[in-house]
Design a protein around this motif. Structure first.
Motif, PDB file in Angstrom:
ATOM      1  N   LEU A  58     102.094  52.749 101.703  1.00 41.13           N
ATOM      2  CA  LEU A  58     100.781  53.391 101.547  1.00 41.13           C
ATOM      3  C   LEU A  58     100.912  54.906 101.656  1.00 41.13           C
ATOM      4  CD1 LEU A  58      97.652  53.482 101.489  1.00 41.13           C
ATOM      5  CD2 LEU A  58      97.677  53.013 103.950  1.00 41.13           C
ATOM      6  N   GLU A  61     102.507  56.389  98.511  1.00 43.65           N
ATOM      7  CA  GLU A  61     101.569  56.468  97.387  1.00 43.65           C
ATOM      8  C   GLU A  61     100.593  57.623  97.575  1.00 43.65           C
ATOM      9  OE1 GLU A  61     101.780  54.955  94.698  1.00 43.65           O
ATOM     10  OE2 GLU A  61     103.055  53.220  95.106  1.00 43.65           O
ATOM     11  N   LEU A  62     100.109  57.767  98.812  1.00 43.24           N
ATOM     12  CA  LEU A  62      99.160  58.854  99.090  1.00 43.24           C
ATOM     13  C   LEU A  62      99.827  60.214  98.901  1.00 43.24           C
ATOM     14  CD1 LEU A  62      97.303  57.402 102.222  1.00 43.24           C
ATOM     15  CD2 LEU A  62      96.332  57.788  99.954  1.00 43.24           C
ATOM     16  N   GLU A  64     102.310  60.909  96.860  1.00 40.90           N
ATOM     17  CA  GLU A  64     102.443  61.162  95.412  1.00 40.90           C
ATOM     18  C   GLU A  64     101.095  61.545  94.805  1.00 40.90           C
ATOM     19  OE1 GLU A  64     104.609  58.478  92.985  1.00 40.90           O
ATOM     20  OE2 GLU A  64     105.945  57.888  94.610  1.00 40.90           O
TER      21      GLU A  64
ATOM     22  N   LEU B  41      89.414  56.273 100.025  1.00 47.72           N
ATOM     23  CA  LEU B  41      90.044  56.289  98.696  1.00 47.72           C
ATOM     24  C   LEU B  41      89.030  55.958  97.606  1.00 47.72           C
ATOM     25  CD1 LEU B  41      93.506  54.645  99.397  1.00 47.72           C
ATOM     26  CD2 LEU B  41      93.148  56.738  98.081  1.00 47.72           C
ATOM     27  N   ARG B  64      98.234  55.795  91.109  1.00 45.25           N
ATOM     28  CA  ARG B  64      98.656  56.015  92.497  1.00 45.25           C
ATOM     29  C   ARG B  64      97.550  55.580  93.473  1.00 45.25           C
ATOM     30  NH1 ARG B  64     102.700  56.668  90.296  1.00 45.25           N
ATOM     31  NH2 ARG B  64     102.859  54.650  91.263  1.00 45.25           N
ATOM     32  N   ALA B  65      96.307  55.954  93.144  1.00 42.98           N
ATOM     33  CA  ALA B  65      95.184  55.599  94.029  1.00 42.98           C
ATOM     34  C   ALA B  65      95.013  54.081  94.101  1.00 42.98           C
ATOM     35  CB  ALA B  65      93.894  56.254  93.544  1.00 42.98           C
ATOM     36  N   ALA B  67      97.345  51.832  93.572  1.00 43.43           N
ATOM     37  CA  ALA B  67      98.467  51.277  94.337  1.00 43.43           C
ATOM     38  C   ALA B  67      98.257  51.498  95.831  1.00 43.43           C
ATOM     39  CB  ALA B  67      99.774  51.924  93.877  1.00 43.43           C
ATOM     40  N   ALA B  68      97.745  52.695  96.177  1.00 39.82           N
ATOM     41  CA  ALA B  68      97.511  52.989  97.600  1.00 39.82           C
ATOM     42  C   ALA B  68      96.462  52.038  98.167  1.00 39.82           C
ATOM     43  CB  ALA B  68      97.056  54.443  97.760  1.00 39.82           C
ATOM     44  N   MET B  69      95.389  51.809  97.396  1.00 43.53           N
ATOM     45  CA  MET B  69      94.345  50.892  97.879  1.00 43.53           C
ATOM     46  C   MET B  69      94.900  49.480  98.015  1.00 43.53           C
ATOM     47  SD  MET B  69      91.141  52.412  95.736  1.00 43.53           S
ATOM     48  CE  MET B  69      89.908  51.253  96.231  1.00 43.53           C
ATOM     49  N   HIS B  71      98.032  48.647  98.715  1.00 44.42           N
ATOM     50  CA  HIS B  71      98.843  48.613  99.945  1.00 44.42           C
ATOM     51  C   HIS B  71      97.938  48.597 101.174  1.00 44.42           C
ATOM     52  CE1 HIS B  71     102.631  48.868  97.956  1.00 44.42           C
ATOM     53  NE2 HIS B  71     102.417  50.078  97.459  1.00 44.42           N
ATOM     54  N   CYS B  72      96.869  49.368 101.103  1.00 47.66           N
ATOM     55  CA  CYS B  72      95.937  49.483 102.232  1.00 47.66           C
ATOM     56  C   CYS B  72      95.315  48.120 102.541  1.00 47.66           C
ATOM     57  CB  CYS B  72      94.859  50.494 101.846  1.00 47.66           C
ATOM     58  SG  CYS B  72      94.018  51.195 103.226  1.00 47.66           S
TER      59      CYS B  72
END
Lengths: 74, 484
Positions: A58, A61-62, A64, B41, B64-65, B67-69, B71-72
């Motif tokens: 996480l 990703e943040l 990047e 996000l 990217r956002a 993917a981050a969400m 993972h979150c």
């Protein structure tokens, strides 16, 4: 890259950077339960380590995302 | 530094698994933090500036956002599942501990009964059985607590057996075994009585407390009447959480109100009440003016209506509480005993009971009444209630336990029972609010209407004895059918 609204995009980059700091501050319990050893405690340790890895991904990703947004800004 | 609270839904036994429950608590915080990041996000992507990004930047940013969400959310689900798993393990561990404790208690009761029987039969079978069973009794009731006390004193330099959980647990076991000893001596003990501590059994805690209370009444029986005085009427916001309930319990001060009653009206017109009761105000066996005295404690344990309980019911009636209006009862120490007996009586529509350091573990309430009991490991008073009820009644009782000191010195060295102080119980409720424990959340869910809504009105009530007949012998109304 075309910059339509530089200052607003810069704000997005700052917000993404703040999310990295928030991720770094997410609490995690220790993977070992003191004085207690059993299949349950081993499964728990695996879960916590998997959670550490999820948080690391996480964060990556943040990071990047923050870089992308910073580049898109002025 | 005290341990975090331990919450058990099994009703009676503290699950000694602080590391497991501590980990579960942290994981609940992890989930909440990840949900906040996820929400941030989402907000970031909805920001107008996001749509103004050049497509060459927006596409990878979107990826990217997203993917981050992803993972979150994965991490949040994983943290929640791990928290549930570790909590379930703690509960199972507690169930085993419950069983072990029940076996130990039964063994203690059996040994006491055997000792009583051996004493009775000594003229027939000789002194050896009495000596053997007596030595077992001596070891469990005297030598083990004594050894623990000596070890604690050597370790800490302080002599304080009244705050040692091991000693207190031994004292509790001794108290609940007294009736077995007596019944053993009379040769009337049954296997069921060995296996289960029934306060209503012959020579059980209710009988003993009743006899002691009767003795006080015989020693001094002045003619006195109960008097109620209302004061401190005003507006009051609803309590914010469990800790807020604790903060509103009246302090046990002489000459001050022992009771506080709050009235709230819901938007749909429902009128609901909260009644708070202080603990013992005076420790005289039968105080001249104070109804919250030691006699009230004994009568409460004996399941006899005390002046303090009667005063509480009268204050509730005079405040305007009707039988069909829901009421949440909160009490500390003797106040916990009084409100639990009121809930047991079925005289009001009790929507919940919160007890703080009360000797109430053996009082079975109907499943429709959620019960949250806060108890400290070093507090003698809850142990005086005997072995907590088991089975369905026990399962209905959420117990929030906290060990206050360990080997550290108590905060309030000037108090005889610092672990019984209201201030410590408020801290425990603060920890309970923060624990995220499923049982606590379930209790809060069942009583949620008390914590959200418009302001209400508060009144304080002081009960005292005046000249006239002491009103402590009223027959208790019969229990409702659904009460155990």
């Amino acid at each position: 890259m075309r910059i339509e609204d530089g200052p607003s995009v810069a704000v997005l980059a700052v917000a993404a950077t703040r999310l990295i700091a928030l991720t770094d501050a997410v609490p995690l319990p220790p993977p070992e339960l003191m004085g207690w050893s059993s299949p349950t405690s081993r499964a728990y340790a695996q879960d916590v380590r998997a959670l550490q890895r999820s948080l690391a991904r996480l964060r990556d990703e943040l990071a990047e995302l923050a870089v992308l947004l910073a580049r898109a800004g002025p | 530094m005290s341990d975090p609270v331990t919450v058990s839904g099994g009703g009676s036994v503290a699950v000694e698994t602080p590391p497991m429950l501590g980990a579960a608590g942290v994981l609940h915080e992890t989930v909440r933090d990840l949900q906040r990041i996820d929400a941030a996000l989402c907000e970031l992507r909805r920001d107008p500036a996001w749509s103004l990004l050049d497509p060459a930047a927006r596409v990878p940013a979107d990826e990217r956002a997203a993917a981050a969400m992803d993972h979150c959310r994965t991490a949040a689900r994983s943290a929640a599942a791990t928290a549930d798993a570790v909590r379930s393990a703690a509960v199972q561990y507690g169930a085993v501990e419950h069983l072990v404790t029940a076996v130990v208690d039964s063994a203690s009761a059996g040994a006491a009964a055997a000792f009583g029987g051996a004493l009775r039969l000594a003229p027939l079978v000789g002194p050896v059985p009495a000596m053997v069973t007596g030595s077992i009794e001596l070891q469990t009731t005297v030598l083990l607590p004594l050894a623990e006390t000596i070890a604690h004193t050597v370790r800490t330099g302080r002599f304080e057996p009244q705050m040692d959980p091991v000693v207190l647990r031994g004292v509790q076991r001794d108290i609940v075994a007294i009736d077995d000893l007596v019944r053993g001596f009379l040769l009337v003990e049954t296997p069921r009585q060995v296996a289960r501590d029934d306060p209503a059994a012959p020579f059980g805690s209710e009988s003993i407390a009743g006899a002691l209370g009767l003795g006080f009444l015989l020693l001094e029986h002045p003619d006195r009447r109960l008097r109620l005085q209302r004061s401190g009427v005003g507006a009051m916001p609803r309590p914010a959480d469990l800790a807020d309930l604790g903060r509103r319990v009246p302090q046990d001060g002489q000459g001050t109100p022992q009771l506080r009653i709050e009235r709230y009206r819901d938007p749909d017109g429902t009128v609901r009440w909260i009644v708070y009761s202080s603990g013992t105000v005076h420790f005289a066996p039968l105080h001249e003016r104070e109804p919250f005295d030691m006699l009230a404690n004994l009568q409460g344990v004996a399941d006899e209506p005390s002046a303090a309980e009667t005063a509480t019911v009268r204050a509730m009636r005079r405040a305007g509480i009707r039988d069909d209006q829901p009421v949440l009862l909160v009490g500390h120490s003797q106040g916990a005993l009084n409100v639990t007996r009121i809930a047991q009586s079925g005289r009001f529509d009790v929507a919940g009971v919160v007890t703080l350091g009360g000797p109430t573990g053996q009082i079975a309430l109907p499943r429709s009444v959620p019960v949250l009991a806060a108890e400290h490991d070093e507090d003698l008073v809850p142990l005086l209630g005997g072995t907590p009820a088991a089975g369905a009644a026990g399962l209905n009782r959420v117990v929030v336990r906290r060990r206050l000191y360990g080997d550290a010195a108590p905060r309030d060295a000037g108090s005889a029972l610092p672990s019984h102080e209201m201030e410590e119980y408020v801290r425990t409720l603060v920890d309970a609010d923060r624990s995220g424990a499923t049982e606590v959340r379930r209790f809060e869910q069942r009583t949620r209407d008390y914590f959200a809504g418009g302001d209400g009105a508060v009144s304080s009530w002081q009960a005292s004895r005046a000249t006239g007949r002491l009103d402590v012998r009223q027959p208790r109304p019969p229990r409702s059918g659904h009460f155990q």
